[in-house]
Each structure stands twice: as C-alpha cells, then as structure tokens.
Design an enzyme around this catalytic site. Sequence first.
Site, short mmCIF file in Angstrom:
data_model
loop_
_atom_site.label_atom_id
_atom_site.label_comp_id
_atom_site.label_asym_id
_atom_site.label_seq_id
_atom_site.Cartn_x
_atom_site.Cartn_y
_atom_site.Cartn_z
N ARG A 26 0.83 -1.21 0.00
CA ARG A 26 0.00 0.00 0.00
C ARG A 26 0.87 1.26 0.00
NH1 ARG A 26 -0.76 4.64 2.86
NH2 ARG A 26 -0.39 3.49 4.80
N ASP A 27 1.51 1.55 1.09
CA ASP A 27 2.32 2.77 1.21
C ASP A 27 3.52 2.72 0.27
OD1 ASP A 27 3.18 5.20 2.15
OD2 ASP A 27 3.99 4.44 4.02
N HIS A 221 6.35 4.42 12.63
CA HIS A 221 6.40 4.37 11.17
C HIS A 221 7.42 5.43 10.71
CE1 HIS A 221 4.13 3.86 7.19
NE2 HIS A 221 4.97 4.85 6.94
N HIS A 223 10.39 7.07 8.15
CA HIS A 223 10.97 7.20 6.81
C HIS A 223 12.45 7.48 6.97
CE1 HIS A 223 7.26 7.67 4.09
NE2 HIS A 223 6.83 7.22 5.27
N CYS A 254 5.22 9.68 -0.13
CA CYS A 254 3.88 10.20 0.13
C CYS A 254 3.51 11.16 -0.97
CB CYS A 254 3.82 10.90 1.49
SG CYS A 254 2.21 11.66 1.83
#
Length: 317
Positions: A26-27, A221, A223, A254
Amino acid sequence: MTTALPMNVPMSGLPERVRIHEVGPRDGLQNEKGTVPVEVKAEFIERLAAAGLTTIEATSFVHPKWVPQLADAEELFPRVAALASSGVRLPVLVPNDRGLERALALGATEVAVFGSATESFAKANLNRTVDEALAMFAPVVARAKDAGLRVRGYLSMCFGDPWEGSVPVEQAAAVGRRLLDLGCDELSLGDTIGAATPGHVTALLDALTGGGTPLQRVAVHFHDTYGQALSNTLAALQRGVTTVDASAGGLGGCPYAKSATGNLATEDLVWMLNGLGIDTGVDIGRLTATSVWMAGQLGRPSPSRTVRALSHQEQQS
C-alpha cells in the site's frame, strides 16, 4: 537465496518479539508513477506472506482520483483474501465512510484511518482541518468497531512538517490521544518526512505514556530521508514499543509530501532485529528475494542497503 546472518548479540531492555506491520503493497506502491498490474501486486503480497510476514497492508479504498495506483482495490483484495485462513492479517486503509463500505463489502476485518498532527498536512491530504478530519473519522471508526473490525489510526507528521517545520511534542501526542479516544485499537506514529531523531522519538513516546497511553497500543512508522529510521526504531524499542511499520525493499513515499522519501526497509529492520536476538518470524532470505523480484517488476534497484548487500553476496556465491 543463501543468506548471511548477523551475529546474535542481544541488548538488555528490548522486547523478545517485534511484530512488523508490512506496508509495502500500500504505502510502498501508492506513489509509483507507472501502474503496477494487479497480478504483480497480488504476487507481491503472497511472497511477503511466504517470507513470514503476518501483517501486510494490502491496499487502500481511497477514491481512484486521489491515488490512481490503488484504483484496483476491489480486484486485488479478493485475490489475496484467502491468506487470512493461514493467519495473515490484511488491513486496508479507509479514508471515509464510503471507503469503509467498500472494505466491508469485500470482507475486510481490519481497517485504518489516516490523520495528521498538523493543520497544513491535514489540509493538503484531506482538505480538512485536524478537527474536521477527526470528526469525519469518528463515525467511520464507530461503524467499523460495531462490525467487529480492528481499527488502526495513522498519525502523520508527528515529528516534522514540510510547511510548518518541527512539530511540538505535546501537539502530536494530543492528536494521537484523540485518535485512540475515537476507538482506534492502535496508533501508528508517522515520521512522514523522516525528520525525527532518537531523542525526539523518546520524548513523544514519554508524552503519550505520561497521558495514560500504553505503548502496547503504539506503533512507529519511520521514513529514512536522513538515514535515521533504524536509530529511531531502536529508541522506540528501548521505550517498549513492539510494533514497527516497514516497507519491503524500502519502497514508498507520500504523494502529498514531496520531501517524504522511502520507508524504513523491512530487510534493514529484520537484519537489525536478528542481530539483537529479537524474534520476527521473518525469513530474511525469502524477503530479500521478494524485494529483488519486485525491483525487477518496477525496473530499478531496491534502495534497501540490506537487499543490495545480500543480493550482491548471492551473485558472488
């Protein structure tokens, strides 16, 4: 793939097991410019499950206009739903009540909503204020809970925002508590632009626990924009977090925050956890092979350092 493994040298004060919440399908894929065929996405999820990942975020039931890459959610989810019978959790993102309706129609048992700690990103991502976004989520979470679903609340921009700069710790903690108060079972703290450092991570976790939030309900989460994702993860583990989001091969970004680069690579995370003697249930060799395969599908090398190192070793052997 024959895989070298790090020496197992535990550190005190760390959990015995970590659950990896795999977000690659998904991400990881949502920001890809070229459309990834639904067959490839389904095989990606199946390969991740075969590598031992037990929580794999499958897709998002967002309007195709906003994230065209995930327009095939209705086609993809039924292709992989059978994995649930073997204990694999397949959460999906639902931005609103319509998204939840679509997920329920396909038999999803876990969903996630996606909020923001900052007003700027709430406006960019949801075209709402923080308060308006939470008001939109409230009936979605209530309806999902009434249907017996598990609900995760994502909170983006917890540590830094490209428009607002550094985010005050108590601001992020307060919005996070509000997501949990809506009824979310779990809160995932997102470092969307990769600006966090370990002290900042510790401070936010302490603010949450100081307000009565148990860390068993918190995930992280990160990055890796500035190379801090693993050090931030270790800081979170030392504070008691046991759920870590990661993306196979380091895929992701994103679409609404251009400074957001790839997620923490699942292979890099597993390598570190293996060395610390922390159980994940993941076969790093099979996971690496999956990311090498996926990189081939996307036509570019994986950004994960561990994938590059292990695949190079395989080529040399």
